[in-house]
Design an enzyme around this catalytic site. Structure first.
Site, PDB file in Angstrom:
ATOM      1  N   ARG A 258       0.834  -1.200   0.000  1.00  0.00           N
ATOM      2  CA  ARG A 258       0.000   0.000   0.000  1.00  0.00           C
ATOM      3  C   ARG A 258       0.874   1.258   0.000  1.00  0.00           C
ATOM      4  NH1 ARG A 258      -5.515  -1.344   3.394  1.00  0.00           N
ATOM      5  NH2 ARG A 258      -5.605  -3.548   2.777  1.00  0.00           N
ATOM      6  N   ARG A 273       1.743   1.213  10.327  1.00  0.00           N
ATOM      7  CA  ARG A 273       1.307   1.548   8.959  1.00  0.00           C
ATOM      8  C   ARG A 273       2.526   1.519   8.054  1.00  0.00           C
ATOM      9  NH1 ARG A 273      -3.432   3.992   7.407  1.00  0.00           N
ATOM     10  NH2 ARG A 273      -3.915   4.509   9.587  1.00  0.00           N
ATOM     11  N   GLU A 347      -7.442  -0.004  14.894  1.00  0.00           N
ATOM     12  CA  GLU A 347      -7.976  -1.020  13.979  1.00  0.00           C
ATOM     13  C   GLU A 347      -6.934  -2.074  13.626  1.00  0.00           C
ATOM     14  OE1 GLU A 347      -9.090   0.303   9.977  1.00  0.00           O
ATOM     15  OE2 GLU A 347      -8.514  -1.740   9.411  1.00  0.00           O
ATOM     16  N   SER A 350     -10.949  -5.797   9.703  1.00  0.00           N
ATOM     17  CA  SER A 350     -12.061  -5.115   9.048  1.00  0.00           C
ATOM     18  C   SER A 350     -12.927  -6.154   8.342  1.00  0.00           C
ATOM     19  CB  SER A 350     -11.478  -4.116   8.047  1.00  0.00           C
ATOM     20  OG  SER A 350     -12.492  -3.358   7.502  1.00  0.00           O
ATOM     21  N   ARG A 388       1.145  -5.096  11.918  1.00  0.00           N
ATOM     22  CA  ARG A 388       0.294  -4.286  12.813  1.00  0.00           C
ATOM     23  C   ARG A 388      -0.110  -5.069  14.065  1.00  0.00           C
ATOM     24  NH1 ARG A 388      -4.661  -0.495  10.902  1.00  0.00           N
ATOM     25  NH2 ARG A 388      -2.990   0.415   9.661  1.00  0.00           N
TER      26      ARG A 388
HETATM   27  N1  LIG Z   1      -0.438   0.129   5.717  1.00  0.00           N
HETATM   28  C1  LIG Z   1      -0.683  -0.882   6.533  1.00  0.00           C
HETATM   29  N2  LIG Z   1       0.294  -1.350   7.332  1.00  0.00           N
HETATM   30  C2  LIG Z   1       0.074  -2.399   8.160  1.00  0.00           C
HETATM   31  N3  LIG Z   1      -1.103  -3.020   8.265  1.00  0.00           N
HETATM   32  C3  LIG Z   1      -2.115  -2.586   7.479  1.00  0.00           C
HETATM   33  C4  LIG Z   1      -1.969  -1.513   6.583  1.00  0.00           C
HETATM   34  N4  LIG Z   1      -3.157  -1.318   5.939  1.00  0.00           N
HETATM   35  C5  LIG Z   1      -4.012  -2.242   6.430  1.00  0.00           C
HETATM   36  N5  LIG Z   1      -3.388  -3.004   7.347  1.00  0.00           N
HETATM   37  C6  LIG Z   1      -3.955  -4.126   8.085  1.00  0.00           C
HETATM   38  O1  LIG Z   1      -4.829  -4.852   7.213  1.00  0.00           O
HETATM   39  C7  LIG Z   1      -6.120  -4.921   7.798  1.00  0.00           C
HETATM   40  C8  LIG Z   1      -7.161  -4.977   6.703  1.00  0.00           C
HETATM   41  O2  LIG Z   1      -7.030  -3.836   5.870  1.00  0.00           O
HETATM   42  S1  LIG Z   1      -8.363  -3.158   5.410  1.00  0.00           S
HETATM   43  O3  LIG Z   1      -8.028  -2.308   4.321  1.00  0.00           O
HETATM   44  O4  LIG Z   1      -8.964  -2.574   6.551  1.00  0.00           O
HETATM   45  N6  LIG Z   1      -9.341  -4.328   4.935  1.00  0.00           N
HETATM   46  C9  LIG Z   1      -9.018  -5.234   3.996  1.00  0.00           C
HETATM   47  O5  LIG Z   1      -7.950  -5.218   3.401  1.00  0.00           O
HETATM   48  C10 LIG Z   1     -10.046  -6.329   3.794  1.00  0.00           C
HETATM   49  N7  LIG Z   1      -9.682  -7.138   2.657  1.00  0.00           N
HETATM   50  C11 LIG Z   1     -10.135  -7.181   5.059  1.00  0.00           C
HETATM   51  O6  LIG Z   1      -8.870  -7.687   5.412  1.00  0.00           O
HETATM   52  C12 LIG Z   1      -6.195  -3.687   8.662  1.00  0.00           C
HETATM   53  O7  LIG Z   1      -7.202  -3.823   9.662  1.00  0.00           O
HETATM   54  C13 LIG Z   1      -4.791  -3.660   9.260  1.00  0.00           C
HETATM   55  O8  LIG Z   1      -4.680  -4.603  10.322  1.00  0.00           O
END
Ligand SMILES: Nc1ncnc2c1ncn2[C@@H]1O[C@H](COS(=O)(=O)NC(=O)[C@@H](N)CO)[C@@H](O)[C@H]1O
Length: 420
Positions: A258, A273, A347, A350, A388
């Site tokens: 991401r 993050r 969080e 999700s 995370r």
């Molecule tokens: N940039 C990031 N760095 C670390 N962990 C992350 C990051 N972005 C998301 N996550 C983790 O990934 C989980 C799911 O991301 S989400 O966008 O909320 N949801 C999804 O991707 C859905 N597909 C359910 O998993 C978050 O709750 C968090 O625990």
């Protein structure tokens, strides 16, 4: 995506969804384009009928009549192809608008523009009362030499991490542990690539709205997904699945990428993050029945809660607001884990129900018990995402001398030791 039929018969719901999700789509323009496209189709059909009528008369015609009929047929043909290219343009414009339409949020979602309207619906586990000033996860990592968070920034830039020693081992084992737990619950373990084509991101819903948050591979006409949900949502695109084979349950494991384009300044310290992380994803394709979806939503949530309970991490379950749940969601519950150094829940999971919004985009269909072909429902939830999850895991289980006690569920993974 919604069906044109649904939009016409549920206009008030569509307008409410657009308003409550804070998006802007010109539905009147969409309906006008649809009317124009239908008129063009009628005209094209009439021209085709006229051409068929002409060719039917052709065989008995005199040479003079054939010359006239030939010219008429040619003119009708030219007109038809001109109208067909107009129709193509209208259909592209219709599709572009349809891709921006929100899914209809459920009535129980707090109505509001952002996460400040989210509601806590359940809190589980006691937040620890340490009796000493707890360290944050970065200090714990530094004290135990469990990562190199500074050198790696020189190599890979900000928001990257490299774990070392027992924490590196724990992360990998933790992912396997989560994958195994979800597989044991009846989901098929599946590893998927982060590399995916543009269509997969349109199908899942990341595109067209969030292209800037996605790493692009322009030389390869591909992108890097931020979740296994992207590949899983397109795996059965175009098939007509036998209804008896539903629900399809996947425990997807993948690296996730991401850009965090919109997160400047947020969570810059440590592991919360980062640009590249690991996630075990729960994914469901089920009957297009809201009651079935609701049942799977609860099951997905319950499975994630079981993992957090096994990790002995206090958490709360959130009902996500219409403005925070995202374009395609019918319902979203986040799970937030307690982070002692922040003194708040953050969080870590999700859980989403999307009804047929993704299935219509991804063309996910099945033949039901009456033989009718229908778009399915899809759902997804985080099982575990690292690094995370390491933040609450390390911080909640720290001791006064800066060690970390392993939850009982993890001790066998780590040689039976009580401490990391
Ligand atoms: N940039 C990031 N760095 C670390 N962990 C992350 C990051 N972005 C998301 N996550 C983790 O990934 C989980 C799911 O991301 S989400 O966008 O909320 N949801 C999804 O991707 C859905 N597909 C359910 O998993 C978050 O709750 C968090 O625990």
């Amino acid at each position: 995506m919604l069906s044109m039929e649904f939009i016409k018969t549920n206009r008030a719901d569509v307008d409410r969804a657009i308003r409550d999700k804070g998006v802007s789509v010109d539905v009147d323009a969409l309906l006008a384009l649809d009317a124009e496209a239908r008129a063009l189709k009628t005209e094209i059909d009439n021209l085709r009928a006229a051409r068929n009528a002409i060719s039917a008369r052709f065989k008995d015609a005199t040479p003079e009549e054939k010359a006239v009929l030939g010219a008429e047929a040619k003119a009708a043909g030219a007109r038809a192809s001109e109208l067909e290219s107009q129709l193509g343009g209208k259909q592209d414009a219709i599709n572009a608008l349809m891709m921006k339409l929100p899914g209809i949020p459920w009535d129980g979602a707090p109505v509001g523009p952002d996460e400040s309207f989210n509601k806590v619906i359940r809190t589980e586990g006691e937040v620890p009362n340490f009796g000493f000033e707890p360290l944050d996860h970065v200090a714990l990592i530094e004290k135990n030499d469990w990562a190199d968070l500074s050198r790696i920034v020189q190599v890979s830039g900000s928001r990257t991490y490299c774990l070392k020693g027992r924490l590196a081992l724990l992360e990998t084992k933790l992912m396997g542990w989560a994958l195994d737990r979800i597989a044991t619950a009846g989901f098929t373990a599946i590893t998927v690539p982060a590399i995916a084509r543009e269509q997969a991101f349109l199908n899942q819903g990341q595109f067209p709205g969030h292209v800037e948050e996605t790493y692009a591979l322009p030389n390869d006409d591909a992108y890097l997904a931020g979740t296994a949900e992207v590949a899983l949502t397109s795996l059965h695109s175009g098939e007509i699945v036998d209804g008896a084979k539903l629900p399809i349950l996947y425990a997807g494991y993948s690296p996730c990428f991401r850009r965090e384009a919109g997160s400047a300044g947020k969570d810059v310290r440590g592991l919360l993050r980062v640009h590249q992380f690991l996630k075990v994803e729960q994914w469901v394709m089920c009957d297009a029945d809201p009651a079935v979806s609701a049942e799977w939503h609860e099951k997905l949530l319950g499975l994630a809660e079981q993992l957090l309970t096994a990790l002995e991490i206090p958490y709360q379950v959130i009902e996500t607001s219409t403005g925070d749940m995202g374009l395609g969601k019918y319902r979203m519950n986040d799970i937030e884990s307690w982070v002692p150094s922040l003194g708040k829940y953050r969080e870590t999971h999700s859980c989403s129900t999307l009804h047929d919004w993704q299935a219509r985009r991804a063309n996910l269909r099945y033949r039901d018990s009456e033989g009718k072909v229908r778009f399915a429902h899809t759902l997804n939830n985080t099982a575990l995402a690292s690094p995370r999850i390491l933040v609450p895991l390390l911080e909640n289980h720290q001791t006064v001398d800066g060690r970390v006690r392993l939850p009982k569920a993890l001790r066998d993974l780590m040689g039976g030791d009580e401490y990391l």
